[in-house]
Structure formats: structure tokens, C-alpha cells
Design a protein around this motif. Structure first.
Motif, PDB file in Angstrom:
ATOM      1  N   GLU A  88      22.490 -12.783  10.582  1.00  0.00           N
ATOM      2  CA  GLU A  88      23.108 -13.404   9.519  1.00  0.00           C
ATOM      3  C   GLU A  88      23.964 -14.363  10.462  1.00  0.00           C
ATOM      4  OE1 GLU A  88      27.531 -11.769   7.750  1.00  0.00           O
ATOM      5  OE2 GLU A  88      26.467 -10.269   9.149  1.00  0.00           O
ATOM      6  N   TYR A  89      24.492 -13.985  12.026  1.00  0.00           N
ATOM      7  CA  TYR A  89      25.024 -14.757  12.861  1.00  0.00           C
ATOM      8  C   TYR A  89      24.265 -16.145  12.578  1.00  0.00           C
ATOM      9  CZ  TYR A  89      26.685 -16.826  17.326  1.00  0.00           C
ATOM     10  OH  TYR A  89      27.370 -18.004  18.308  1.00  0.00           O
ATOM     11  N   HIS A  90      22.786 -16.105  12.952  1.00  0.00           N
ATOM     12  CA  HIS A  90      21.688 -17.034  12.982  1.00  0.00           C
ATOM     13  C   HIS A  90      21.872 -17.970  11.863  1.00  0.00           C
ATOM     14  CE1 HIS A  90      21.000 -14.883  17.163  1.00  0.00           C
ATOM     15  NE2 HIS A  90      20.894 -16.424  17.510  1.00  0.00           N
ATOM     16  N   GLU A  91      22.339 -17.391  11.024  1.00  0.00           N
ATOM     17  CA  GLU A  91      21.657 -18.381   9.469  1.00  0.00           C
ATOM     18  C   GLU A  91      22.604 -19.608   9.564  1.00  0.00           C
ATOM     19  OE1 GLU A  91      20.020 -18.417   7.152  1.00  0.00           O
ATOM     20  OE2 GLU A  91      18.710 -16.928   6.902  1.00  0.00           O
ATOM     21  N   PRO A 139      16.110 -15.963  14.999  1.00  0.00           N
ATOM     22  CA  PRO A 139      15.991 -18.112  15.192  1.00  0.00           C
ATOM     23  C   PRO A 139      14.617 -18.874  14.513  1.00  0.00           C
ATOM     24  CG  PRO A 139      16.480 -16.796  17.137  1.00  0.00           C
ATOM     25  CD  PRO A 139      16.259 -15.735  16.185  1.00  0.00           C
ATOM     26  N   ALA A 140      13.621 -18.432  15.192  1.00  0.00           N
ATOM     27  CA  ALA A 140      12.572 -18.693  14.818  1.00  0.00           C
ATOM     28  C   ALA A 140      12.166 -18.303  13.023  1.00  0.00           C
ATOM     29  CB  ALA A 140      11.678 -18.580  15.652  1.00  0.00           C
ATOM     30  N   GLN A 141      12.655 -17.312  12.697  1.00  0.00           N
ATOM     31  CA  GLN A 141      12.645 -17.316  11.657  1.00  0.00           C
ATOM     32  C   GLN A 141      13.580 -18.596  10.414  1.00  0.00           C
ATOM     33  OE1 GLN A 141      12.108 -12.815  10.943  1.00  0.00           O
ATOM     34  NE2 GLN A 141      10.022 -13.241  11.787  1.00  0.00           N
ATOM     35  N   VAL A 142      14.505 -18.035  10.616  1.00  0.00           N
ATOM     36  CA  VAL A 142      16.033 -18.807  10.065  1.00  0.00           C
ATOM     37  C   VAL A 142      15.652 -20.381  10.307  1.00  0.00           C
ATOM     38  CG1 VAL A 142      17.817 -19.452  10.124  1.00  0.00           C
ATOM     39  CG2 VAL A 142      17.857 -16.779  10.765  1.00  0.00           C
ATOM     40  N   ALA A 143      14.889 -21.066  11.205  1.00  0.00           N
ATOM     41  CA  ALA A 143      14.415 -22.091  11.560  1.00  0.00           C
ATOM     42  C   ALA A 143      13.387 -22.729  10.703  1.00  0.00           C
ATOM     43  CB  ALA A 143      14.032 -22.640  12.869  1.00  0.00           C
ATOM     44  N   GLY A 144      12.626 -21.524  10.135  1.00  0.00           N
ATOM     45  CA  GLY A 144      11.450 -21.499   9.280  1.00  0.00           C
ATOM     46  C   GLY A 144       9.976 -22.143   9.639  1.00  0.00           C
ATOM     47  N   VAL A 145      10.523 -21.800  10.792  1.00  0.00           N
ATOM     48  CA  VAL A 145       9.122 -21.545  11.527  1.00  0.00           C
ATOM     49  C   VAL A 145       7.885 -20.364  11.403  1.00  0.00           C
ATOM     50  CG1 VAL A 145       7.795 -21.003  13.979  1.00  0.00           C
ATOM     51  CG2 VAL A 145      10.355 -22.082  14.207  1.00  0.00           C
ATOM     52  N   LYS A 146       6.446 -20.868  10.786  1.00  0.00           N
ATOM     53  CA  LYS A 146       5.348 -20.579   9.899  1.00  0.00           C
ATOM     54  C   LYS A 146       4.484 -19.323  10.984  1.00  0.00           C
ATOM     55  CE  LYS A 146       6.568 -21.857   6.393  1.00  0.00           C
ATOM     56  NZ  LYS A 146       7.264 -21.548   5.670  1.00  0.00           N
ATOM     57  N   ARG A 147       4.615 -20.315  11.898  1.00  0.00           N
ATOM     58  CA  ARG A 147       3.455 -19.078  13.302  1.00  0.00           C
ATOM     59  C   ARG A 147       4.144 -19.341  14.321  1.00  0.00           C
ATOM     60  NH1 ARG A 147      -0.362 -21.150  17.183  1.00  0.00           N
ATOM     61  NH2 ARG A 147      -1.661 -19.279  18.082  1.00  0.00           N
ATOM     62  N   ILE A 148       4.433 -17.041  14.398  1.00  0.00           N
ATOM     63  CA  ILE A 148       5.515 -17.024  15.658  1.00  0.00           C
ATOM     64  C   ILE A 148       4.339 -15.857  16.662  1.00  0.00           C
ATOM     65  CG2 ILE A 148       6.989 -15.304  16.475  1.00  0.00           C
ATOM     66  CD1 ILE A 148       8.937 -16.892  13.761  1.00  0.00           C
ATOM     67  N   TYR A 354      22.656  -6.819  22.626  1.00  0.00           N
ATOM     68  CA  TYR A 354      21.788  -5.774  21.537  1.00  0.00           C
ATOM     69  C   TYR A 354      21.820  -6.011  19.956  1.00  0.00           C
ATOM     70  CZ  TYR A 354      20.294  -3.858  26.072  1.00  0.00           C
ATOM     71  OH  TYR A 354      20.226  -3.525  27.637  1.00  0.00           O
ATOM     72  N   PHE A 355      23.767  -6.259  20.072  1.00  0.00           N
ATOM     73  CA  PHE A 355      23.635  -5.298  18.551  1.00  0.00           C
ATOM     74  C   PHE A 355      24.513  -7.167  17.841  1.00  0.00           C
ATOM     75  CE2 PHE A 355      25.213  -2.401  15.328  1.00  0.00           C
ATOM     76  CZ  PHE A 355      24.520  -1.793  15.411  1.00  0.00           C
ATOM     77  N   ALA A 356      25.639  -6.774  18.210  1.00  0.00           N
ATOM     78  CA  ALA A 356      27.104  -7.884  17.622  1.00  0.00           C
ATOM     79  C   ALA A 356      26.068  -8.578  16.607  1.00  0.00           C
ATOM     80  CB  ALA A 356      27.885  -8.561  18.062  1.00  0.00           C
ATOM     81  N   GLY A 357      24.994  -9.856  17.170  1.00  0.00           N
ATOM     82  CA  GLY A 357      24.856 -10.536  16.745  1.00  0.00           C
ATOM     83  C   GLY A 357      24.145 -12.172  16.487  1.00  0.00           C
ATOM     84  N   THR A 358      24.865 -12.204  17.617  1.00  0.00           N
ATOM     85  CA  THR A 358      24.927 -13.971  19.545  1.00  0.00           C
ATOM     86  C   THR A 358      24.107 -13.342  19.703  1.00  0.00           C
ATOM     87  OG1 THR A 358      26.323 -12.855  20.500  1.00  0.00           O
ATOM     88  CG2 THR A 358      26.986 -14.111  19.421  1.00  0.00           C
ATOM     89  N   ASN A 359      23.228 -14.769  20.445  1.00  0.00           N
ATOM     90  CA  ASN A 359      21.862 -14.774  21.222  1.00  0.00           C
ATOM     91  C   ASN A 359      22.319 -14.381  22.792  1.00  0.00           C
ATOM     92  OD1 ASN A 359      18.961 -15.820  22.756  1.00  0.00           O
ATOM     93  ND2 ASN A 359      19.129 -15.925  19.728  1.00  0.00           N
ATOM     94  N   HIS A 360      21.454 -13.435  23.368  1.00  0.00           N
ATOM     95  CA  HIS A 360      21.535 -12.941  24.448  1.00  0.00           C
ATOM     96  C   HIS A 360      20.894 -14.013  25.628  1.00  0.00           C
ATOM     97  CE1 HIS A 360      18.441 -10.114  24.682  1.00  0.00           C
ATOM     98  NE2 HIS A 360      17.420 -11.520  24.883  1.00  0.00           N
ATOM     99  N   VAL A 361      19.904 -15.078  24.756  1.00  0.00           N
ATOM    100  CA  VAL A 361      18.986 -15.614  26.022  1.00  0.00           C
ATOM    101  C   VAL A 361      20.272 -17.090  26.255  1.00  0.00           C
ATOM    102  CG1 VAL A 361      17.261 -17.528  25.393  1.00  0.00           C
ATOM    103  CG2 VAL A 361      16.552 -15.503  25.093  1.00  0.00           C
ATOM    104  N   LEU A 362      20.305 -17.064  27.495  1.00  0.00           N
ATOM    105  CA  LEU A 362      21.373 -18.117  28.105  1.00  0.00           C
ATOM    106  C   LEU A 362      21.240 -18.513  29.236  1.00  0.00           C
ATOM    107  CD1 LEU A 362      24.876 -15.149  27.110  1.00  0.00           C
ATOM    108  CD2 LEU A 362      24.206 -17.338  26.174  1.00  0.00           C
TER     109      LEU A 362
END
Length: 428
Positions: A88-91, A139-148, A354-362
Motif C-alpha cells: 500500500e505504501y509503495h503503490e 517495490p519491484a513488483q509495484v514497479a512492474g518488474v517481471k522477473r525477480i 517490519y510492519f508499518a509499510g515504509t522501506n527498511h533499506v536505507l
């Protein structure tokens, strides 16, 4: 925990992980062997470093099914809910292509294209990191990446953690390989008989993974070279010492080089937090790691005013910033440099992990001064669109040609002028 009056400039910068010459050479050798021998090299290195001889590199459907059997249903439900929050956040970060038309008929725009394929490295060892799967894949899926593609080192039984597999399966990821280390990075970059190469590699790892990402950069893109975790807590006299101490230790237990810092104008709070940190350390399962981090990279800085404290925070440019003050929303506009900002006492850093929705890769190591956390943007390319009209070219050809000749590029100038000749016009 050290308490200091703030009288000097602050920095979170620690030595960048460049490794020793021997480590760098080892990584180069591994990469070259994987390029030369493919799957054979992957199996040899997995046996050597992980202690298991694999028949198949890819996780099977049976292994995925077994992972669901091993994980409690309540945990599976929590993973699903966390995934929904993150999605929801990354959309809201998703970009759309756009075009604009000028009065002379020229059309300019930007085309957003997702990357074709990305690879995610999930660390292994004694810990399991399903949160890394969620934070990188969604976020990769939201972006539309087909192969992960996911790669992760197996345990001595040749398995991956159930939590990692369930998180991947919940997101629909089927291409998962039981390989780790520099050899996994090489496989993602160059491909083997089993693994097709990707365009960009994401995810943290040990020194060999970090060095391998450096080596393959240019063949593929990479996200970042992640440094040790760090937290800065900005607090006033209304904060609770036991809560701040717990938050500081939540990062200290990551790594002996993790940094945990409190900045406050309250000496009373500083003394209470220092005492609480020592008390809470005694019952931590990872006490030795956390204690070493607090000793080497932990500190409490006491300022004269809140304005000085905010200036100190901006100088530190932390990965995680908690603002535990009477009215954090009134101060957040003054924060210029931080990877993620947690507002108020109920926004403890693990909420974002873990949970709120924001990304933890910083961004770490002070790089929040000029970089951002992982987002949908990291998984797309932006191409400019130019449809120049005849009217615009007639009006501006001479200007374009003049700029080209200023740079000594005659063919550039002629490329524009040739089009006007074909229309019967001449340039001056």
C-alpha cells in the motif's frame, strides 16, 4: 554509555568496507570461476563455504510446501499483513509516463520502463530475514518488474529458512536459488546454465558479498554497499528513558559496528538512559555484540538547546532517526538529513523495520546527506521522449547549429541543417 556535552562536529562515517587485498583477490577468483564453470563452480563453492553438496540449485515446490508446514499459521498471517502494508505504501511511489505539447507542435515527455530482471540477495547464516524479501520484492513488483530472482545461502541440510521461503511464496516468487556469497553475486551478474543474468542486484551481505557487488558493478547495476546499522534518537525531557534505551539497543544488537546515539538537551534524561542501557544489556541474548557496539559507536550527546540538537542530527545524517519530543511534528520540517524519520514514542524503529509499510533499506554511513531509501524508483528506468516539430526546427536550427559549432562538432550542426535543405530552406 558515554555522555558528552556537545562541543564538536559529529559524524557517523566509519571506514568503508573495502576489504583486504586477499579478500578482494578471493572474490575476483570466485567470480572468474563462476563465469568459466557456471553451475559446477556454484556447487563447488557451496560445498566449500556452506558445507553442503547440492543436487539442485533451485528451491523445489516440495521445499516451499514444507516451509508452510514448519511455520506457525499466525506468523504466516502476520507476513501477509506486513506485505499488504508495504505494498500500500509503495503503490503511492509509482511513477507514470507523461507527455507535454508545446504551442509549436513539439512533444516532450518521459517514458517509465521497469527493469526486465532483478536479483535479491537474502543473507543467511544463523538468522532468517523474511523482512528483506518483502522490502525488496514488493517495490519491484509495484514497479512492474517481471522477473525477480532470490538467492540465499543454504544451511548444512541444504535448506533455506522457512520464513524466507514463505515470504517469497506469498509474493509469488518461484525462482529461488540456494547459493550465497560472492558466487551468488557472480551468477546473478553473468548467468550460468541454470540461472539467467539479471539487470540489477539488491540486498545486503557479508564482506565478500559487498566486494562482489563492487566487482560486478558496470556489468549490472547494484543498489548500494550497505554499511553497519545506525540509529539516532532526538529526545527532550518528556521522553521515557527505558523506551529510548530499548531503541538504542535494537540497533546495537545487529552488529559490533552498529551505531546508537541519543541527542538531547536534557542531562537528566541522558543520565537515566545511560543507566537503562546498562541494565537492559544484561538480559539481551546478543549481549556481547550489543555491548561492543555501544562501547565503540554508542554515545549520548547533551546540547544546550533543542536547536543545537537538531543541528547535530543533521550533521550525523543517520539511517534511522527517532524524534521523541513533546511535539515532533513541529520539528520535523527542520530535519534535512535522515534515511527514515520516526515521529513520537509509539513509532519505535522496529515498526518501520517490519510492519508499518515504509522501506527498511536505507542509506548508512552519513550517505543520507545525498541519498534515499529503497523505493519503486530503483526498479525503473526513465527515457526522455522528443518529438520536435518542423516549425520548431525551422525556428531553432541556427541556434542548435551554433551551439554544436561552439563545441567543435560540425557533424552535429550539419545533421540539423540537412533537414532544412530537404525542405528547400537554408540556414544562416
Amino acid at each position: 554509555m558515554k555522555i558528552e556535552r556537545l562541543t564538536r562536529a559529529l559524524s557517523l562515517k566509519r571506514s568503508i568496507e573495502t576489504g583486504t587485498e586477499q579478500q578482494r583477490q578471493t572474490v575476483r577468483t570466485i567470480i572468474e570461476e563462476v563465469r568459466r564453470k557456471g553451475d559446477e563452480a556454484l556447487k563447488e563453492y557451496t560445498e566449500r563455504f556452506d558445507g553442503v553438496l547440492l543436487e539442485s540449485l533451485q528451491v523445489s515446490k516440495q521445499e516451499m510446501d514444507q516451509a508452510y508446514e514448519q511455520l506457525d499459521s499466525s506468523l504466516i498471517a502476520i507476513i501477509r499483513e506486513a506485505a499488504e502494508n508495504i505494498r500500500e505504501y509503495h503503490e503511492r511511489q509509482k511513477r507514470e509516463s507523461w507527455m507535454m505539447m508545446k504551442e509549436d507542435g513539439t512533444i516532450l515527455g518521459q517514458k517509465i520502463t521497469p527493469l526486465d530482471a532483478v536479483g535479491l540477495y537474502v543473507p543467511g547464516g544463523t538468522a532468517a530475514y523474511p523482512s528483506s524479501v518483502l522490502m525488496n520484492v514488493i517495490p519491484a513488483q509495484v514497479a512492474g518488474v517481471k522477473r525477480i530472482v532470490i538467492v540465499s545461502p543454504p544451511d548444512a541440510q541444504g535448506s533455506l529458512p522457512a520464513g524466507v521461503l514463505v515470504a517469497a511464496c506469498e509474493l509469488g516468487i518461484q525462482e529461488i536459488y540456494k547459493i550465497g556469497g560472492a558466487q551468488a553475486i557472480a551468477a546473478l551478474a553473468y548467468g550460468t546454465e541454470t540461472i539467467q543474468p539479471v539487470d540489477k542486484i539488491f540486498g545486503p551481505g557479508n564482506i565478500y558479498v559487498a566486494l562482489a557487488k563492487r566487482e560486478v558493478f558496470g556489468q549490472v547495476a547494484i543498489d548500494m554497499i550497505a554499511g553497519p546499522s545506525e540509529i539516532v534518537v532526538l529526545a527532550d525531557e518528556t521522553a521515557k528513558a527505558n523506551e529510548i534505551a530499548a531503541d538504542l539497543l535494537s540497533q546495537a544488537e545487529h552488529d559490533e559496528r552498529a551505531s546508537s546515539i541519543l541527542v538531547t538537551p536534557s542531562m537528566k534524561l541522558a543520565l537515566e538512559v545511560a543507566s537503562e542501557v546498562e541494565a537492559q544489556l544484561e538480559t539481551l541474548p546478543r549481549k556481547e555484540i550489543a555491548a561492543a557496539a555501544i562501547e565503540q559507536y554508542g554515545a549520548i550527546y547533551v546540547t544546550e538547546t533543542m536547536e543545537e540538537a537538531i543541528a547535530a542530527v543533521n550533521e550525523l545524517a543517520p539511517e534511522h532517526l527517532e524524534m521523541i519530543t513533546n511535539d515532533p511534528m513541529s520539528l520535523v520540517g527542520q530535519i534535512r538529513h535522515a534515511g527514515a524519520i520516526f515521529l513520537g514514542r509509539f513509532s519505535s524503529e522496529p515498526v518501520g523495520d517490519y510492519f508499518a509499510g515504509t522501506n527498511h533499506v536505507l542509506p548508512t554511513n552519513g550517505t543520507a546527506r545525498f541519498s534515499s531509501g529503497l523505493s519503486v524508483d530503483e526498479f525503473v528506468k526513465k527515457s526522455s521522449l522528443i518529438l520536435y516539430s518542423e516549425q520548431a526546427l525551422v525556428a531553432n536550427a541556427a541556434k542548435i547549429a551554433a551551439l554544436a559549432r561552439l563545441e567543435g562538432l560540425e557533424a552535429h550542426a550539419r545533421a540539423v541543417e540537412e533537414r532544412l535543405k530537404k525542405q528547400g530552406g537554408e540556414t544562416s
